[in-house]
Scaffold this motif. Sequence first.
Motif, PDB file in Angstrom:
ATOM      1  N   PRO A   1      -3.703 -15.023 114.882  1.00  0.00           N
ATOM      2  CA  PRO A   1      -4.066 -13.868 115.725  1.00  0.00           C
ATOM      3  C   PRO A   1      -5.582 -13.765 115.893  1.00  0.00           C
ATOM      4  CG  PRO A   1      -2.535 -13.220 113.981  1.00  0.00           C
ATOM      5  CD  PRO A   1      -2.996 -14.611 113.662  1.00  0.00           C
ATOM      6  N   ARG A   2      -6.005 -13.470 117.131  1.00  0.00           N
ATOM      7  CA  ARG A   2      -7.440 -13.397 117.434  1.00  0.00           C
ATOM      8  C   ARG A   2      -8.062 -12.078 117.017  1.00  0.00           C
ATOM      9  NH1 ARG A   2     -10.601 -16.925 120.661  1.00  0.00           N
ATOM     10  NH2 ARG A   2      -9.274 -18.638 121.301  1.00  0.00           N
ATOM     11  N   ASP A   3      -7.241 -11.041 116.921  1.00  0.00           N
ATOM     12  CA  ASP A   3      -7.801  -9.700 116.752  1.00  0.00           C
ATOM     13  C   ASP A   3      -7.524  -9.140 115.366  1.00  0.00           C
ATOM     14  OD1 ASP A   3      -8.807  -9.699 119.316  1.00  0.00           O
ATOM     15  OD2 ASP A   3      -6.922  -9.011 120.177  1.00  0.00           O
ATOM     16  N   ARG A   4      -7.574  -9.987 114.358  1.00  0.00           N
ATOM     17  CA  ARG A   4      -7.350  -9.493 112.993  1.00  0.00           C
ATOM     18  C   ARG A   4      -8.507  -8.592 112.593  1.00  0.00           C
ATOM     19  NH1 ARG A   4      -3.360 -12.129 110.187  1.00  0.00           N
ATOM     20  NH2 ARG A   4      -4.196 -11.196 108.295  1.00  0.00           N
ATOM     21  N   VAL A   5      -8.213  -7.641 111.719  1.00  0.00           N
ATOM     22  CA  VAL A   5      -9.209  -6.617 111.362  1.00  0.00           C
ATOM     23  C   VAL A   5     -10.472  -7.249 110.751  1.00  0.00           C
ATOM     24  CG1 VAL A   5      -8.239  -6.066 109.073  1.00  0.00           C
ATOM     25  CG2 VAL A   5      -9.410  -4.273 110.412  1.00  0.00           C
TER      26      VAL A   5
ATOM     27  N   ASN B   1     -12.165  -9.561 111.767  1.00  0.00           N
ATOM     28  CA  ASN B   1     -13.126  -9.990 112.795  1.00  0.00           C
ATOM     29  C   ASN B   1     -14.004  -8.864 113.324  1.00  0.00           C
ATOM     30  OD1 ASN B   1     -11.640 -12.258 112.445  1.00  0.00           O
ATOM     31  ND2 ASN B   1     -10.655 -12.235 114.447  1.00  0.00           N
TER      32      ASN B   1
END
Lengths: 116, 505
Positions: free
Chosen positions: A13-17, A19
């Motif tokens: 997943p690109r939008d993990r916390v 990041n």
Amino acid sequence: MTVVSRKEYIGVPRDRVENFNGKQLIYVSWDQHLLFAASFLLCLPPETCFRDMVEQNLVALIEADPDAALVEWDKVVWLKGNEAWKPDWEASLADNGINHKAHLRFQTPGLNTVCG
Amino acid sequence: MDTPVNKKKLSLKEKYSYLTRDLAWEPSYQKKEDLFPYATYEGIKVHDWSKWEDPFRLTMDAYWKYQAEKERKFYAIIDAFAQNNGHLKLTDARYLSALKIFLQAISPGEYAAHKGFARTGREFPGVGPQVACQMQAIDEIRHAQTQIHAMSNYNKFYNGFHGFADQRDRIWYTSVPRSFFDDAMASGPFEFMIAIGFSFEYVLTNLLFVPFMSGAAYNGDMSTVTFGFSAQSDEARHMTLGLECIKFMLEQDPDNVPIVQKWIDKWFWRGFRVLGLVSTMMDYMLPKRVMSWREAWDIYGEENGNALFNDLARYGIRPPKGWGDAAEAVDHMSHQFMLALYQWNFGTAFHSWIPSDNDMDWLSKKYPNTFDKYYRPRWEHIKKLEANGTPFKNYGLAKNCQTCQLPCVFTEPGDPTTLCHRETEYKGEHYHFCSDHCRDIFQEEPEKYVQAWLPMPQLFQEPINGDLEAWMKWVSLVDGEDNGDYQGSHDQTSFEKWREMATSN
């Protein structure tokens, strides 16, 4: 099957916390107030107090709506993840169970100047 | 020295046989599965590749000849357009916003389609589709090039055209077509053919090209009309290839039917979301309008689509699952989307504007059941804010749909006053969607869509970390030139000044 592939495939997943540099995403929308085209995206630390999120972020974002000044915040009806929910105004986002990418909706019955 | 000619010319049939079918061979020292490793994993069963019919029977030598002729005509007209200051013959420079969206969102899609067809041609085991895909791959790169060349003349005079290559990957509204093509290219060859060859080229392309090219003609843009004509004969071939491919799959094995149906459901909806951008061009951006988005949908969507799905019913195929919701959304989507583009126009590499009274009257006539009731009041309020010196900007950014990647601006089916919120949880993470159909697509293949690069959340990550100015630089957007309201823009003042110089003393 979670993806059609030739062998096992695990997506990242690109939008993990992790990041977001210690912050998290929160989505907030005002039902029946479609002057604002979509839910607002906020990026705040999880320790932000719920009251601060509303008073320091949300209030400024909804200012352009003629109903904004009439909102009685203690009477607002809230939904979290499309389910009825009551916030603790003095607690943090984390303690309110508002995790990364949670979606909050609020309703102000009776206020409906621009969008019928 | 002349080459001696010994034999009579080949007949068309012989030529077709030598230049397509005869190019195939049976491997002798490699296994067929090793040569074509992507041919079976999607579950499509093919028993006899020779049953593939090429409706056009075009061979490469004839292909080069036709295309070269079209190129010659195209570049002659483009030259004449540039030399005659064709850019000043537009109805109005507002029209350029439609062109900028086309260049930023659609032309890179042509290039993506080129890559996809080149790959698909390699992955199909049958020589018929290999040759057809090869030609379409060349067509698509030609379309990307001719579009970029046709619009390059505007880039000399107007803002917003220069950054399309960076914007394709980075700016928020182009995420929609980019993710559409990325999704197709990350699929197997058969799904790719349904995605691009069938859903996009056959079901939806008329909705994009016909009204767009008529719009160009109505608004004096001869260079766009020219690339439209140059591409049109290719499109007919692409549509036929898409239809042939779907019929081939359906005829080869009954087990293919449910897989094909699932892809039709998915790719119709994904294509419909991409067309949201086109709806705003037709209803709002053309100074001289051709027809409304609703009228275009009735002709090119409803009528053609129903005829097609009636034809496919004998294979057990029904219209796409989202068909009914799409038909309802047609009366709302251009308004919902244009309001969005306007309030976030600090972040668009084109201009938008508040529709004039005249425009709004046109919209109420074309959308008698929706415009005055739902959308006019919002525009009137925005107009009032503008007049009071507090123009409306929405700095809240937006929730993106995990599947189509658009901001979630669409309303509930049956209730245009409530935004449609759909969400799901997968492996402990929340995911949000603009509609039931986008959520269903995610749920079919979550491991694919969790990877989506969503433009709004991206803004708060590396390398931008929430800095709007850094973001503008990163997406090649020049603040105060490329973005904002059309009123008072360089485009507006330049066009009016040059036009006056060209038409008075």
